[in-house]
Design a protein around this motif. Structure first.
Motif, PDB file in Angstrom:
ATOM      1  N   ASP A 143      -8.144   5.259  -8.783  1.00  0.00           N
ATOM      2  CA  ASP A 143      -8.402   5.074  -7.581  1.00  0.00           C
ATOM      3  C   ASP A 143      -7.915   3.568  -7.002  1.00  0.00           C
ATOM      4  N   THR A 144      -8.105   2.824  -7.904  1.00  0.00           N
ATOM      5  CA  THR A 144      -7.914   1.397  -7.805  1.00  0.00           C
ATOM      6  C   THR A 144      -6.461   1.254  -7.270  1.00  0.00           C
ATOM      7  N   VAL A 145      -5.380   1.829  -8.305  1.00  0.00           N
ATOM      8  CA  VAL A 145      -4.050   1.961  -8.039  1.00  0.00           C
ATOM      9  C   VAL A 145      -3.657   2.532  -6.829  1.00  0.00           C
ATOM     10  N   LEU A 146      -4.389   3.625  -6.548  1.00  0.00           N
ATOM     11  CA  LEU A 146      -4.007   4.394  -5.337  1.00  0.00           C
ATOM     12  C   LEU A 146      -4.453   3.481  -4.039  1.00  0.00           C
ATOM     13  N   VAL A 147      -5.419   2.739  -4.069  1.00  0.00           N
ATOM     14  CA  VAL A 147      -5.739   1.871  -2.720  1.00  0.00           C
ATOM     15  C   VAL A 147      -4.726   0.730  -2.802  1.00  0.00           C
ATOM     16  N   ARG A 148      -4.364   0.408  -3.846  1.00  0.00           N
ATOM     17  CA  ARG A 148      -3.514  -0.827  -3.717  1.00  0.00           C
ATOM     18  C   ARG A 148      -1.926  -0.285  -3.344  1.00  0.00           C
ATOM     19  N   ILE A 149      -1.510   0.884  -3.639  1.00  0.00           N
ATOM     20  CA  ILE A 149      -0.439   1.435  -3.161  1.00  0.00           C
ATOM     21  C   ILE A 149      -0.549   1.543  -1.530  1.00  0.00           C
ATOM     22  N   CYS A 150      -1.758   2.201  -1.092  1.00  0.00           N
ATOM     23  CA  CYS A 150      -1.907   2.195   0.260  1.00  0.00           C
ATOM     24  C   CYS A 150      -1.846   1.014   1.082  1.00  0.00           C
ATOM     25  N   ASP A 151      -2.422  -0.064   0.542  1.00  0.00           N
ATOM     26  CA  ASP A 151      -2.256  -1.294   1.116  1.00  0.00           C
ATOM     27  C   ASP A 151      -0.855  -1.964   1.133  1.00  0.00           C
ATOM     28  N   GLU A 152       0.076  -1.792  -0.005  1.00  0.00           N
ATOM     29  CA  GLU A 152       1.280  -2.259  -0.046  1.00  0.00           C
ATOM     30  C   GLU A 152       2.174  -1.619   1.073  1.00  0.00           C
ATOM     31  N   LEU A 153       1.822  -0.321   1.164  1.00  0.00           N
ATOM     32  CA  LEU A 153       2.686   0.692   1.957  1.00  0.00           C
ATOM     33  C   LEU A 153       2.562   0.149   3.363  1.00  0.00           C
ATOM     34  N   ARG A 154       1.141  -0.144   3.876  1.00  0.00           N
ATOM     35  CA  ARG A 154       1.030  -0.718   5.352  1.00  0.00           C
ATOM     36  C   ARG A 154       1.506  -1.872   5.527  1.00  0.00           C
ATOM     37  N   ALA A 155       1.654  -2.658   4.362  1.00  0.00           N
ATOM     38  CA  ALA A 155       2.233  -3.897   4.535  1.00  0.00           C
ATOM     39  C   ALA A 155       3.608  -3.965   4.927  1.00  0.00           C
ATOM     40  N   VAL A 156       4.474  -3.114   4.407  1.00  0.00           N
ATOM     41  CA  VAL A 156       5.865  -2.947   4.498  1.00  0.00           C
ATOM     42  C   VAL A 156       6.203  -2.153   5.637  1.00  0.00           C
ATOM     43  N   LEU A 157       5.196  -1.361   6.618  1.00  0.00           N
ATOM     44  CA  LEU A 157       5.646  -0.492   7.274  1.00  0.00           C
ATOM     45  C   LEU A 157       4.945  -1.328   8.889  1.00  0.00           C
ATOM     46  N   ARG A 158       5.493  -0.858  10.091  1.00  0.00           N
ATOM     47  CA  ARG A 158       5.235  -1.483  11.270  1.00  0.00           C
ATOM     48  C   ARG A 158       3.947  -0.848  11.544  1.00  0.00           C
ATOM     49  N   GLU A 159       3.314  -1.863  12.669  1.00  0.00           N
ATOM     50  CA  GLU A 159       1.980  -1.506  13.109  1.00  0.00           C
ATOM     51  C   GLU A 159       2.003  -0.223  13.945  1.00  0.00           C
ATOM     52  N   ALA A 160       3.124   0.218  14.474  1.00  0.00           N
ATOM     53  CA  ALA A 160       2.913   1.620  15.043  1.00  0.00           C
ATOM     54  C   ALA A 160       3.289   2.597  14.224  1.00  0.00           C
ATOM     55  N   ASP A 161       3.752   2.591  12.891  1.00  0.00           N
ATOM     56  CA  ASP A 161       3.733   3.500  12.157  1.00  0.00           C
ATOM     57  C   ASP A 161       2.431   4.199  11.685  1.00  0.00           C
ATOM     58  N   VAL A 162       2.392   5.430  11.554  1.00  0.00           N
ATOM     59  CA  VAL A 162       1.121   6.214  11.148  1.00  0.00           C
ATOM     60  C   VAL A 162       1.317   6.603   9.801  1.00  0.00           C
TER      61      VAL A 162
ATOM     62  N   ALA B 124     -19.502   1.938  18.825  1.00  0.00           N
ATOM     63  CA  ALA B 124     -20.843   2.121  18.258  1.00  0.00           C
ATOM     64  C   ALA B 124     -21.058   1.876  16.890  1.00  0.00           C
ATOM     65  N   ALA B 125     -19.718   1.686  16.030  1.00  0.00           N
ATOM     66  CA  ALA B 125     -19.757   1.479  14.667  1.00  0.00           C
ATOM     67  C   ALA B 125     -18.733   0.239  14.486  1.00  0.00           C
ATOM     68  N   PRO B 126     -19.215  -0.924  14.683  1.00  0.00           N
ATOM     69  CA  PRO B 126     -18.223  -1.952  14.698  1.00  0.00           C
ATOM     70  C   PRO B 126     -18.083  -2.435  13.119  1.00  0.00           C
ATOM     71  N   GLU B 127     -18.575  -1.974  12.058  1.00  0.00           N
ATOM     72  CA  GLU B 127     -18.401  -2.194  10.839  1.00  0.00           C
ATOM     73  C   GLU B 127     -16.876  -2.098  10.484  1.00  0.00           C
ATOM     74  N   THR B 128     -16.414  -2.903   9.436  1.00  0.00           N
ATOM     75  CA  THR B 128     -15.141  -2.918   8.905  1.00  0.00           C
ATOM     76  C   THR B 128     -15.124  -2.210   7.474  1.00  0.00           C
ATOM     77  N   ASP B 129     -13.728  -1.490   7.103  1.00  0.00           N
ATOM     78  CA  ASP B 129     -13.792  -0.918   6.040  1.00  0.00           C
ATOM     79  C   ASP B 129     -13.267  -1.972   5.029  1.00  0.00           C
ATOM     80  N   ARG B 130     -12.796  -1.577   3.781  1.00  0.00           N
ATOM     81  CA  ARG B 130     -12.407  -2.460   2.751  1.00  0.00           C
ATOM     82  C   ARG B 130     -11.261  -3.307   3.195  1.00  0.00           C
ATOM     83  N   HIS B 131     -10.419  -2.847   4.290  1.00  0.00           N
ATOM     84  CA  HIS B 131      -9.131  -3.263   4.573  1.00  0.00           C
ATOM     85  C   HIS B 131      -9.433  -4.109   5.892  1.00  0.00           C
ATOM     86  N   GLY B 132     -10.616  -4.223   6.105  1.00  0.00           N
ATOM     87  CA  GLY B 132     -10.795  -5.093   7.432  1.00  0.00           C
ATOM     88  C   GLY B 132     -10.733  -4.417   8.701  1.00  0.00           C
TER      89      GLY B 132
END
Length: 362
Positions: A258-277, A15-23
């Motif tokens: 806030d920008t720094v924190l968002v960048r950290i989260c993006d990079e952390l997701r990039a180095v982890l596996r898709e299945a990791d939470v 019902a809400a197909p929009e994407t966030d800043r990370h796609g």
């Protein structure tokens, strides 16, 4: 075990197909939660209606055929007793009440119409109410087909009255009622779809951190509580904290922080596996759940993530690591151990990973 992590959040509603800043898709499907009291309340309402039938018969308020009226009220009461017995046996079988009960209700409204002998009497409003109720829990196709079933039931009642010579039907009114039933189905579905979309947005907001797009602490708690899998692979808990984040806030401002924190989260997701939470645990603290083979694997994952963020986001993090069940007896204990290890990392110089000690061998 497949952890119900970010993928579960991103796939929670179509019902809400929009994407966030990370796609990330906000939602792709939304399971409609049915209130457990829905069934008992519905049964109670049917019993009240059935009893009111029998009170109307001797009152003489409405001209009616007693036989048809008793058939309608008696059928509804008998069905309520049967469904109540089924409810006592299978309280979770909501599909039966959701699918079969409306058909029986429609049949009883038709029998009541025959009992009155007046198709123009506003008993047909009962059809509208039943269709509206279906739109909240059924698909568009089902609701439209159900409205056609209701129209067929209404015209069947008219046919019985015509064949018995008990009523002179206003065909114009009957046609208008049929059109109203069909439009009610369509309009109710439009409203219901909007409500489901809103529910999806609310669900997404309640489980997602609005700044980073990660799971929030509430969602992380749900994931821990849902961990009842026979999967025996160790589960690592990695607790991160941004070093000197308060100073970044004070010297560069909250927007930059806030920008720094968002960048950290993006990079952390990039180095982890898709299945990791990955979840934002609070403030500048992040937490990761990841399956590993041994404590050494968790430590290697932690060191690799710190090095990646140091090179890409140009900021240092401290990290505490615990592994269930190798360093803690429960997942909750693992979270506490990781937090304690994080505290030791902060106290012993920051920009490092500290691993909780292994449990003594039994």
């Amino acid at each position: 075990m497949n952890l119900p992590g970010l993928a579960a959040i991103r796939n929670a509603s179509a019902a809400a197909p929009e994407t966030d800043r990370h796609g990330h898709a906000a939602h792709e499907t939304l399971a409609v939660a049915v209130d457990p009291s829905y069934w008992p309340r519905g049964l109670g309402l049917r019993v009240v209606i059935a009893l009111s039938y029998f009170l109307l018969i001797p009152s003489g308020l409405l001209p009616m055929s007693r036989a048809w009226w008793l058939l309608s009220g008696g059928g509804l009461l008998a069905y309520s007793v049967i469904v109540f017995a089924a409810y006592l046996r299978r309280p979770d079988a909501l599909w039966f009440h959701k699918t079969v009960s409306p058909c029986v209700d429609t049949l009883m409204v038709t029998l009541a119409t025959i009992a009155l002998g007046m198709p123009s009497y506003p008993l047909w409003i009962g059809y509208l109410l039943i269709i509206s109720g279906q739109s909240a829990v059924q698909t568009t196709r089902y609701v439209v087909l159900f409205s056609l079933f209701s129209i067929a039931a209404y015209w069947s009642g008219i046919a019985v009255l015509e064949l018995s010579g008990r009523a002179d039907t206003s065909w114009q009114l009957a046609t208008v009622v049929s059109i109203m039933l069909l439009f009610t189905a369509i309009n109710s579905e439009v409203i219901s779809t909007s409500n489901r979309r809103l529910q999806g947005m609310v669900l997404h907001a309640s489980l997602t951190d609005p700044l980073t797009g990660l799971a929030n602490r509430r969602r992380f708690r749900e994931i821990l509580d849902s961990h009842h899998s026979p999967d025996t692979r160790p589960l690592a808990v990695l607790m991160y904290d941004v070093d000197n984040f308060k100073r970044i806030n004070e010297e560069r401002g909250h927007v930059y922080a806030d920008t720094v924190l968002v960048r950290i989260c993006d990079e952390l997701r990039a180095v982890l596996r898709e299945a990791d939470v990955v979840a934002r645990y609070g403030g500048d603290e992040l937490v990761v759940l990841a399956h590993v083979a041994a404590i050494e694997d968790a430590a290697a994952l932690g060191e690799r993530s710190l090095a990646h963020i140091r090179a890409t986001a140009e900021v240092e993090l401290s990290l505490g690591i615990a592994v269930y069940p190798l360093t803690a007896a429960t997942l909750d204990d693992a979270v506490r151990s990781a937090d304690d290890a994080l505290g030791r990392a902060k106290r012993t110089g920051k920009a490092r990973a500290v691993v909780a000690p292994a449990r003594p061998a039994a």
